[in-house]
Design an enzyme around this catalytic site. Structure first.
Site, PDB file in Angstrom:
ATOM      1  N   ALA A  68      -4.999  -3.691  -3.829  1.00  0.00           N
ATOM      2  CA  ALA A  68      -4.402  -2.386  -4.124  1.00  0.00           C
ATOM      3  C   ALA A  68      -5.108  -1.304  -3.334  1.00  0.00           C
ATOM      4  CB  ALA A  68      -4.506  -2.092  -5.624  1.00  0.00           C
ATOM      5  N   ASP A  69      -4.411  -0.210  -3.126  1.00  0.00           N
ATOM      6  CA  ASP A  69      -5.014   0.970  -2.537  1.00  0.00           C
ATOM      7  C   ASP A  69      -4.333   2.192  -3.124  1.00  0.00           C
ATOM      8  OD1 ASP A  69      -7.031   1.560  -0.205  1.00  0.00           O
ATOM      9  OD2 ASP A  69      -5.506   3.129  -0.179  1.00  0.00           O
TER      10      ASP A  69
END
Length: 189
Positions: A68-69
């Site tokens: 994720a970012d």
């Protein structure tokens, strides 16, 4: 089926645990490229998440990789993690009294790299306007450096938020409804 979270984020790990997932954590160690002016923030965070997942996947070919970012978007630019405490102060002062878009991108890679799935979720966050003294006091106690925009909903940063429109888990860094969909597509039962 093993699930690997391509991050050492305590907040993301806590969300996954609370949702009942069994997993291990392995950081990607990649350098995130800067945001390009005019780029779609959703595509940007999906690309960063994909880079993280692809960096970890070869080390764990029999596992599902989840990465994720998160980025914060305001006035045509993104705000990532502050470089230092003074940077955190300046970010929070710039965000004060305004509404920004916070976007978290997710990428999931199936075992043996058979397929990858990605998506993103966005939330509108309106911050309270705090004086510089209040912001400095907050930064001194809140440990803002690991967080996009220098605040964490799950910590002391919640006091800075006046309104949130969307999934709070997206602000924390892992929209669980999207994670559920993507890991199911990758074969996680």
């Amino acid at each position: 089926m093993n699930l690997i979270l391509a991050s050492y984020s305590r907040a993301r790990a806590a969300l996954l645990q609370a949702a009942g997932y069994t997993f291990s954590q392995q950081p990607s160690g990649i350098d995130e490229r800067p945001y390009r002016s005019g780029e779609d923030p959703g595509r940007y965070v999906e690309e960063l998440a994909r880079g993280k997942a692809e960096a970890v996947a070869p080390r764990f070919p029999d596992s599902i990789i989840l990465a994720a970012d998160t980025c914060l978007y305001l006035d045509g630019k993104t705000y990532g993690k502050p470089a230092d405490l003074e940077g955190a102060v300046q970010m929070l002062l710039a965000l004060g009294g305004r509404t920004h878009l916070l976007v978290t991108g997710i990428c999931v890679i199936a075992p043996e790299g058979r397929a990858s799935y990605s998506g993103h979720d966005a939330v509108h966050v309106t911050m309270r306007r705090w004086s510089e003294a209040q912001v400095r006091r907050h930064v001194a106690i809140a440990e803002p450096l690991p967080y996009a925009g220098a605040y964490a909903l799950q910590g002391e940063g919640c006091a800075m938020i006046a309104r949130l429109e969307g999934d709070p888990n997206t602000v924390i860094g892992l929209p669980l409804a999207l994670v559920d969909q993507l890991v199911a597509k990758a074969g996680y039962a």
